[in-house]
Design a protein around this motif. Structure first.
Motif, PDB file in Angstrom:
ATOM      1  N   LEU A   1      42.808 -17.499 -41.088  1.00  0.00           N
ATOM      2  CA  LEU A   1      44.146 -16.955 -41.386  1.00  0.00           C
ATOM      3  C   LEU A   1      44.277 -15.530 -40.877  1.00  0.00           C
ATOM      4  CD1 LEU A   1      46.872 -17.422 -42.681  1.00  0.00           C
ATOM      5  CD2 LEU A   1      45.908 -16.646 -44.873  1.00  0.00           C
ATOM      6  N   SER A   2      43.225 -14.719 -41.047  1.00  0.00           N
ATOM      7  CA  SER A   2      43.303 -13.333 -40.588  1.00  0.00           C
ATOM      8  C   SER A   2      43.386 -13.264 -39.070  1.00  0.00           C
ATOM      9  CB  SER A   2      42.096 -12.541 -41.081  1.00  0.00           C
ATOM     10  OG  SER A   2      40.900 -13.056 -40.495  1.00  0.00           O
ATOM     11  N   ARG A   3      42.709 -14.193 -38.381  1.00  0.00           N
ATOM     12  CA  ARG A   3      42.801 -14.206 -36.923  1.00  0.00           C
ATOM     13  C   ARG A   3      44.206 -14.549 -36.467  1.00  0.00           C
ATOM     14  NH1 ARG A   3      37.150 -17.410 -35.302  1.00  0.00           N
ATOM     15  NH2 ARG A   3      35.728 -15.726 -35.994  1.00  0.00           N
ATOM     16  N   ILE A   4      44.836 -15.464 -37.188  1.00  0.00           N
ATOM     17  CA  ILE A   4      46.218 -15.809 -36.841  1.00  0.00           C
ATOM     18  C   ILE A   4      47.127 -14.602 -37.060  1.00  0.00           C
ATOM     19  CG2 ILE A   4      48.195 -17.244 -37.513  1.00  0.00           C
ATOM     20  CD1 ILE A   4      46.242 -19.500 -38.067  1.00  0.00           C
ATOM     21  N   CYS A   5      46.959 -13.928 -38.175  1.00  0.00           N
ATOM     22  CA  CYS A   5      47.821 -12.784 -38.496  1.00  0.00           C
ATOM     23  C   CYS A   5      47.594 -11.640 -37.524  1.00  0.00           C
ATOM     24  CB  CYS A   5      47.578 -12.318 -39.925  1.00  0.00           C
ATOM     25  SG  CYS A   5      48.102 -13.532 -41.155  1.00  0.00           S
ATOM     26  N   SER A   6      46.387 -11.526 -36.987  1.00  0.00           N
ATOM     27  CA  SER A   6      46.090 -10.413 -36.075  1.00  0.00           C
ATOM     28  C   SER A   6      46.626 -10.663 -34.673  1.00  0.00           C
ATOM     29  CB  SER A   6      44.578 -10.168 -36.003  1.00  0.00           C
ATOM     30  OG  SER A   6      43.914 -11.315 -35.491  1.00  0.00           O
ATOM     31  N   SER A   7      46.986 -11.943 -34.326  1.00  0.00           N
ATOM     32  CA  SER A   7      47.521 -12.272 -33.002  1.00  0.00           C
ATOM     33  C   SER A   7      49.029 -12.441 -33.133  1.00  0.00           C
ATOM     34  CB  SER A   7      46.872 -13.559 -32.487  1.00  0.00           C
ATOM     35  OG  SER A   7      47.447 -13.915 -31.248  1.00  0.00           O
ATOM     36  N   GLU A   8      49.762 -11.479 -32.595  1.00  0.00           N
ATOM     37  CA  GLU A   8      51.219 -11.517 -32.729  1.00  0.00           C
ATOM     38  C   GLU A   8      51.841 -12.692 -31.972  1.00  0.00           C
ATOM     39  OE1 GLU A   8      55.051  -8.521 -32.118  1.00  0.00           O
ATOM     40  OE2 GLU A   8      52.979  -7.818 -31.852  1.00  0.00           O
ATOM     41  N   PRO A   9      51.429 -13.008 -30.740  1.00  0.00           N
ATOM     42  CA  PRO A   9      52.036 -14.182 -30.058  1.00  0.00           C
ATOM     43  C   PRO A   9      51.781 -15.495 -30.790  1.00  0.00           C
ATOM     44  CG  PRO A   9      50.950 -12.751 -28.477  1.00  0.00           C
ATOM     45  CD  PRO A   9      50.548 -12.260 -29.823  1.00  0.00           C
ATOM     46  N   LEU A  10      50.515 -15.680 -31.291  1.00  0.00           N
ATOM     47  CA  LEU A  10      50.203 -16.928 -32.010  1.00  0.00           C
ATOM     48  C   LEU A  10      50.991 -17.027 -33.305  1.00  0.00           C
ATOM     49  CD1 LEU A  10      48.508 -19.497 -32.189  1.00  0.00           C
ATOM     50  CD2 LEU A  10      46.683 -18.122 -33.263  1.00  0.00           C
ATOM     51  N   LEU A  11      51.162 -15.884 -33.990  1.00  0.00           N
ATOM     52  CA  LEU A  11      51.926 -15.882 -35.239  1.00  0.00           C
ATOM     53  C   LEU A  11      53.381 -16.265 -34.963  1.00  0.00           C
ATOM     54  CD1 LEU A  11      51.957 -15.299 -38.277  1.00  0.00           C
ATOM     55  CD2 LEU A  11      52.452 -12.907 -37.729  1.00  0.00           C
ATOM     56  N   HIS A  12      53.942 -15.709 -33.887  1.00  0.00           N
ATOM     57  CA  HIS A  12      55.332 -16.056 -33.558  1.00  0.00           C
ATOM     58  C   HIS A  12      55.441 -17.545 -33.213  1.00  0.00           C
ATOM     59  CE1 HIS A  12      56.417 -11.641 -32.401  1.00  0.00           C
ATOM     60  NE2 HIS A  12      56.244 -11.840 -33.720  1.00  0.00           N
ATOM     61  N   PHE A  13      54.413 -18.082 -32.522  1.00  0.00           N
ATOM     62  CA  PHE A  13      54.460 -19.508 -32.148  1.00  0.00           C
ATOM     63  C   PHE A  13      54.445 -20.406 -33.386  1.00  0.00           C
ATOM     64  CE2 PHE A  13      52.095 -23.425 -31.238  1.00  0.00           C
ATOM     65  CZ  PHE A  13      52.941 -24.026 -30.303  1.00  0.00           C
ATOM     66  N   LEU A  14      53.553 -20.078 -34.340  1.00  0.00           N
ATOM     67  CA  LEU A  14      53.433 -20.901 -35.541  1.00  0.00           C
ATOM     68  C   LEU A  14      54.671 -20.798 -36.423  1.00  0.00           C
ATOM     69  CD1 LEU A  14      49.689 -20.284 -36.491  1.00  0.00           C
ATOM     70  CD2 LEU A  14      50.697 -22.263 -35.331  1.00  0.00           C
ATOM     71  N   VAL A  15      55.413 -19.681 -36.322  1.00  0.00           N
ATOM     72  CA  VAL A  15      56.621 -19.539 -37.148  1.00  0.00           C
ATOM     73  C   VAL A  15      57.815 -20.198 -36.474  1.00  0.00           C
ATOM     74  CG1 VAL A  15      58.233 -17.848 -38.103  1.00  0.00           C
ATOM     75  CG2 VAL A  15      55.766 -17.455 -38.279  1.00  0.00           C
ATOM     76  N   VAL A  16      57.946 -20.021 -35.154  1.00  0.00           N
ATOM     77  CA  VAL A  16      59.137 -20.505 -34.445  1.00  0.00           C
ATOM     78  C   VAL A  16      59.035 -22.008 -34.145  1.00  0.00           C
ATOM     79  CG1 VAL A  16      60.514 -20.250 -32.333  1.00  0.00           C
ATOM     80  CG2 VAL A  16      59.578 -18.227 -33.495  1.00  0.00           C
ATOM     81  N   CYS A  17      57.819 -22.478 -33.799  1.00  0.00           N
ATOM     82  CA  CYS A  17      57.668 -23.879 -33.383  1.00  0.00           C
ATOM     83  C   CYS A  17      58.088 -24.861 -34.485  1.00  0.00           C
ATOM     84  CB  CYS A  17      56.228 -24.120 -32.934  1.00  0.00           C
ATOM     85  SG  CYS A  17      55.929 -25.785 -32.283  1.00  0.00           S
TER      86      CYS A  17
END
Length: 1021
Positions: free
Chosen positions: A945-961
């Motif tokens: 979870l922390s790795r996801i939160c630390s990557s801004e592009p991946l976080l945006h992908f998981l929220v928008v997708c």
């Protein structure tokens, strides 16, 4: 969906057409530059939006790693540079020069071989959208510096008119195609660092002479020839004296860039050849002719004639009278006159001119006594150098020509004075008396000041009695101070009411008359020396003090004594007292007693006003400063000003001003005699009893001093520092220490003043924690007049050790340990246990947890009292922790949400409490500290979870997708819902029609047809 994509594509195309695109351009490469020379690379941006000032970031891709970007410098971020370029950027060896808001240059002050690479210029986006290009690249290749320019260093001596040839060799071994330019220079002696260009050959093989050598180049006297591929010869014909100096040649290498511009890449200079030019001999003679005895008032002309010499030399002349320069004409005809003769020339009384190339004239239109003496003329032959200055080739001076006036008819004149030596400010009276037959006379007084030869007009009286006074910068006061009167037909009196030092000198009385049948006056003169003695040179001021070093609160006495050689004059004086504090570099006025008795206070240092006294007599002034403070330490001086005796009526300025010697006054502390009893004592008490500790003062320093008493406590534990219990300051205000701020401590400890020399510390209900060593610190304080307390001395008493009689109870902490691993963001528990043999069943226990980290002092985290009440320290309140009792003799400290800074040393202190008396009162019986426990905190490993939160592009992908997927699923569901609703409406309509039919059988065919239509519609849905 296809329609939506088409519309979006069309909108994007229209937006792109209506908006300018950003374009970054960099200087076209490849660029070749030589090692060790300055280099610049240009970059600009256009078609951007946002502010007019754009930022630029420069990077390089080195040949060793062509795909790795190495950041060099940025106009936006000072920390942009990588470590390899950081020192060169900070030292300004590499910097960005901004030409405009959107155009810059990347500059290297000295490029290095390792700077070869592909350079990228990038501009951060300031547009609303990313559109266009944001970076551009170019290649820079740093090549070795192979250019050499050589010429042997030598010294050549030539005669004027001879020729000179010098050879310079310039070579290069550059692999690229380059051009070479070469120039010859002359560095004149005394011409500074600016060199004069002789001739140059450009990179385009164009031969150009220097501005100073253009005429000689046209005449063929200056040439530059190329001998072979590397040799260049300079030829100078008919050398001139202006060619003298240091000659050298300079070679420059040029390369053509892809934009077809030529750029300088290297430049070298040869050693210098010293060239000495011996001027051709042109000997000449100088003579002066004049009338030897002209009549006074008639014109006089002196002619300076130059004879001999060859050619047409350039000459300048200087006129001298009695060895002193009076006028000068340089070779260009510019006239320079000394100040006195400049005034006469402006009035038309003097003329200096150049009659011809070798003849100079000095004409005086009205000769006077000041024009008598020996006249001479000095002529110099000069030549103009390349720098524009005049160089002297030879200099000749004529013999002196004596000029005297014709003697007038005999008449005696006598001059006398009441006093030839007077003091400044006294009256000066001079008499001029002519002998002979009575007749109308004209008299004029002239003064020849000391150390001068030119007379100054003082006053004159014509035959009709008209008086004319000389001009002076003093204005009307000068005229009112001088008076010329006629006593009788032959006696004239000049009176100066208040003489000044500038009135000293030789006074000359000129008596003239016009004899009958003559058109000019006959004059007789007589002189008398007069000395006006300066008051300043004859007065002295001495500042002294009987005690230059005084103690605080005593009196400073200063004496300003005036010594004068003219005490019989009884001139009024004013005295100004000045003071320079020890912490300042300027003097300030304390007080001024004027000559008319007025008192003027200074505008600063107001603390002096209320404690200063001045007494003054004619030649004596005394200053007293009472209750001296440390601020009065510094340098004192007095300033004495003398006035005329009538200054009270006329308001004239001071005649003399003299400043005394500097006198340093030091204010010191009084003798220190503070002594405090240093004997050590031991008191053994029972638990819950009360006691007091003495602080005895054996002796005190003299004076009105105040005392401050501070009590300290040192616990029994080893290496324990002293804790401040309380302080009773010099104003009798009691302040408790940081560790004794609780209400319980303030009730336990009290300070009491028994007498002037005895102070007590009272301790109520002594407990086990009160055991230790006590002492007091005594300080003496002085209250200064400027409202500041000054500490004089500090003494410390002996130790008084306080012990409790044994009660048979002992507490011993057996062990301390921590439970679980200390991991960041986790929790850890630390336990503290008592020995099984400690205490009794009737005892309760309190525990205090401490922590120290690094070099920081120990801090209390939390204190749990015997009744379970928790008291948190300052550090304990700032972190999540839990303290509880696992059993009556086991205690736990739990740290929640552990951070890295929680690492450190932890320990506990356990105290035993028992109830005594009626009603029962809990008393501290004994205490013990545990060993130190070192706690280390391990950094937590990053989770998914922390790795996801630390990557801004991946976080945006998981929220928008998920939102896009839900939207795609929702569209078919809405379509099915709409079709099902339509089918329901059709079924309801069919039922209503069936109820209206009367003959079901006759309409069977129609019903079947209707069902088929409905079924067809359902299939279509």
């Amino acid at each position: 969906m296809a329609c939506i994509l088409c519309v979006a594509s069309l909108f994007f195309s229209l937006t792109k057409l209506s908006t300018g695109q950003r374009e970054v351009k960099i200087q076209e490469g490849p660029l070749y530059r030589a090692e060790g020379y300055p280099v610049s690379i240009g970059c600009n941006v256009s078609g951007y939006q946002g502010p007019s000032t754009q930022d630029f970031q420069w990077s390089v891709y080195l040949p060793t790693a062509p795909t790795k970007e190495v950041q060099i410098i940025s106009t936006k971020d000072e920390g942009f540079s990588y470590a390899v370029y950081g020192p060169r950027v900070r030292s300004k060896e590499i910097y960005v020069e901004r030409l405009q808001g959107d155009s810059v240059l990347l500059r290297f002050s000295k490029v290095q071989m390792r700077d070869t690479g592909e350079y990228e210029c990038h501009t951060p986006n300031t547009d609303a959208k990313y559109l266009g290009s944001y970076s551009a690249k170019t290649n820079l290749t740093v090549i070795p510096d192979t250019l050499t320019a050589t010429m042997p260093s030598q010294t050549l001596s030539k005669k004027e008119g001879e020729s000179l040839e010098l050879t310079c060799e310039a070579t290069r071994a550059t692999a690229q195609h380059t051009h070479l330019s070469l120039a010859w220079y002359l560095m004149e002696e005394g011409g500074g660092s600016q060199a004069t260009e002789i001739i140059s050959l450009s990179k385009d093989f164009i031969l150009t002479p220097g501005p100073s050598y253009a005429d000689r180049f046209a005449a063929g006297d200056v040439r530059l020839d190329k001998l072979g591929a590397t040799l260049f010869k300079l030829s100078l014909g008919r050398l001139q004296p202006s060619d003298q100096g240091q000659v050298f040649c300079e070679a420059t290498e040029w390369i053509q860039d892809p934009d077809e511009t030529w750029t300088l890449i290297t430049r070298k200079q040869t050693d210098q050849t010293a060239l000495r030019i011996q001027p051709a001999a042109r000997d000449f003679e100088v003579s002066v002719t004049a009338s030897s005895s002209p009549d006074e008032g008639k014109p006089l002309e002196l002619v300076c004639l130059v004879t001999g010499g060859d050619g047409d030399p350039q000459l300048q002349s200087i006129w001298f009278l009695n060895g002193k320069e009076i006028a000068q004409i340089d070779a260009s005809g510019v006239l320079h006159l000394k100040r006195d003769y400049r005034d006469r020339a402006s009035r038309g009384q003097l003329q200096v001119s150049k009659l011809s190339a070798q003849t100079f004239s000095l004409k005086i239109f009205s000769v006077g006594p000041e024009d008598l003496g020996a006249y001479s003329c000095q002529v110099s032959e000069v030549v103009r150098t390349q720098a524009g200055s005049w160089q002297v080739l030879q200099r000749k001076q004529s013999l002196g020509n004596q000029v005297q006036l014709k003697e007038p008819a005999a008449r005696s004149v006598a001059v006398s004075a009441e006093q030839c030596d007077v003091w400044e400010g006294e009256a000066l009276t001079l008499l001029c008396k002519a002998a002979g037959d009575a007749g109308p006379l004209t008299v004029s007084w002239w003064l020849i000041p000391q150390d001068q030869t030119t007379p100054v007009f003082v006053a004159a009286m014509g035959q009709d009695g008209t008086v004319q006074l000389g001009a002076s910068s003093l204005g009307s006061s000068y005229h009112s101070n001088r008076r010329l009167e006629k006593v009788d037909w032959a006696t004239f009196r000049l009176e100066i009411a208040s003489a000044m030092v500038t009135d000293s000198g030789t006074y000359e009385c000129r008596v003239s008359e016009r004899p009958q049948y003559q058109d000019k006056d006959v004059q007789w003169t007589q002189k008398i020396p007069v000395t006006v003695k300066s008051l300043k040179s004859s007065v002295g001021v001495n500042l002294m003090s009987r005690r230059p070093q005084v103690t605080l609160a005593s009196t400073v006495e200063l004496f300003c004594i005036v010594r004068a050689n003219y005490s019989d004059l009884k001139l009024p004086f004013s005295v100004t007292w000045q003071f320079q504090p020890a912490s300042s570099g300027a003097f300030h006025q304390l007080i001024r007693i004027t000559h008319n008795g007025t008192v003027e206070w200074g505008d600063v240092l107001s603390q002096f006003h209320r404690k200063m006294k001045v007494s003054q007599s004619s030649l004596h002034s005394q200053l007293q400063i009472h209750d001296a403070a440390m601020e009065e330490t510094g340098v004192y001086q007095c300033k004495v000003e003398g006035y005329d005796r009538n200054a009270l009526c006329t308001g004239s300025p001071a005649r003399v001003s003299v400043t005394s010697n500097l006198l340093k006054i030091t204010v010191t502390f009084p003798e220190r005699k503070l002594r405090v009893s240093s004997s050590s004592r031991v008191q053994e008490l029972s638990v819950s009893s009360s006691t007091h500790i003495e602080c005895a003062i054996l002796s005190r320093s003299p004076g009105n001093l105040s005392l401050s008493i501070t009590w300290y406590f040192s616990p029994v534990s080893a290496n324990a520092s002293s804790l401040k219990i309380l302080e009773m300051d010099q104003t009798h205000v009691v302040k408790y220490g940081d560790d004794f701020q609780t209400p319980r401590s303030k009730q336990k400890f009290h300070s009491e003043k028994v007498s002037q020399d005895l102070f007590l510390l009272s301790i109520l209900s002594v407990e086990d924690s009160d055991q230790g060593r006590y002492h007091c610190a005594v300080e003496e304080w002085l209250w200064s007049t400027n409202g500041i307390w000054q500490r004089l001395e500090r003494k410390t008493s002996g130790l008084t050790e306080l012990k409790l009689r044994p009660t048979g109870s002992q507490v011993r902490v057996s062990r301390v340990s921590w439970m679980g691993n200390a991991t960041e963001h986790g929790e850890v528990g630390i336990s503290c246990s008592l020995d099984g043999s400690s205490g009794s069943a009737a005892s309760l226990y309190s525990v205090t947890w401490y922590r120290s980290g690094g070099n920081a002092a120990s801090r209390m985290l939390v204190h749990m009292q015997y009744d379970g009440l928790l008291e948190y320290g300052q550090e304990g309140r700032s972190r999540p922790l839990l303290c509880y009792r696992a059993s009556p003799t086991d205690f736990v400290l739990k740290l929640q949400q552990v951070e890295m800074e929680d690492a450190g040393v932890y320990w506990c202190k356990v105290a035993e409490w028992q109830q005594h008396g009626h009603p029962g009162k809990w008393i501290n019986q004994a205490s013990d500290e545990s060993q130190r426990l070192v706690l280390r905190v391990q950094a937590a490993e990053p989770t998914f979870l922390s790795r996801i939160c630390s990557s801004e592009p991946l976080l945006h992908f998981l929220v928008v997708c998920p939102f896009i997927v839900l939207s795609l699923l929702l569209i078919p569901l809405l379509c099915l819902y709409w079709k099902a609703r339509k089918l329901s409406q059709l079924s309801l309509s069919a039922k209503k029609e069936k109820a209206l039919w009367v003959d079901m059988e006759s309409t069977t065919g129609d019903w079947t047809t209707l069902r088929k239509e409905v079924g067809g519609n359902l299939d279509g849905c």
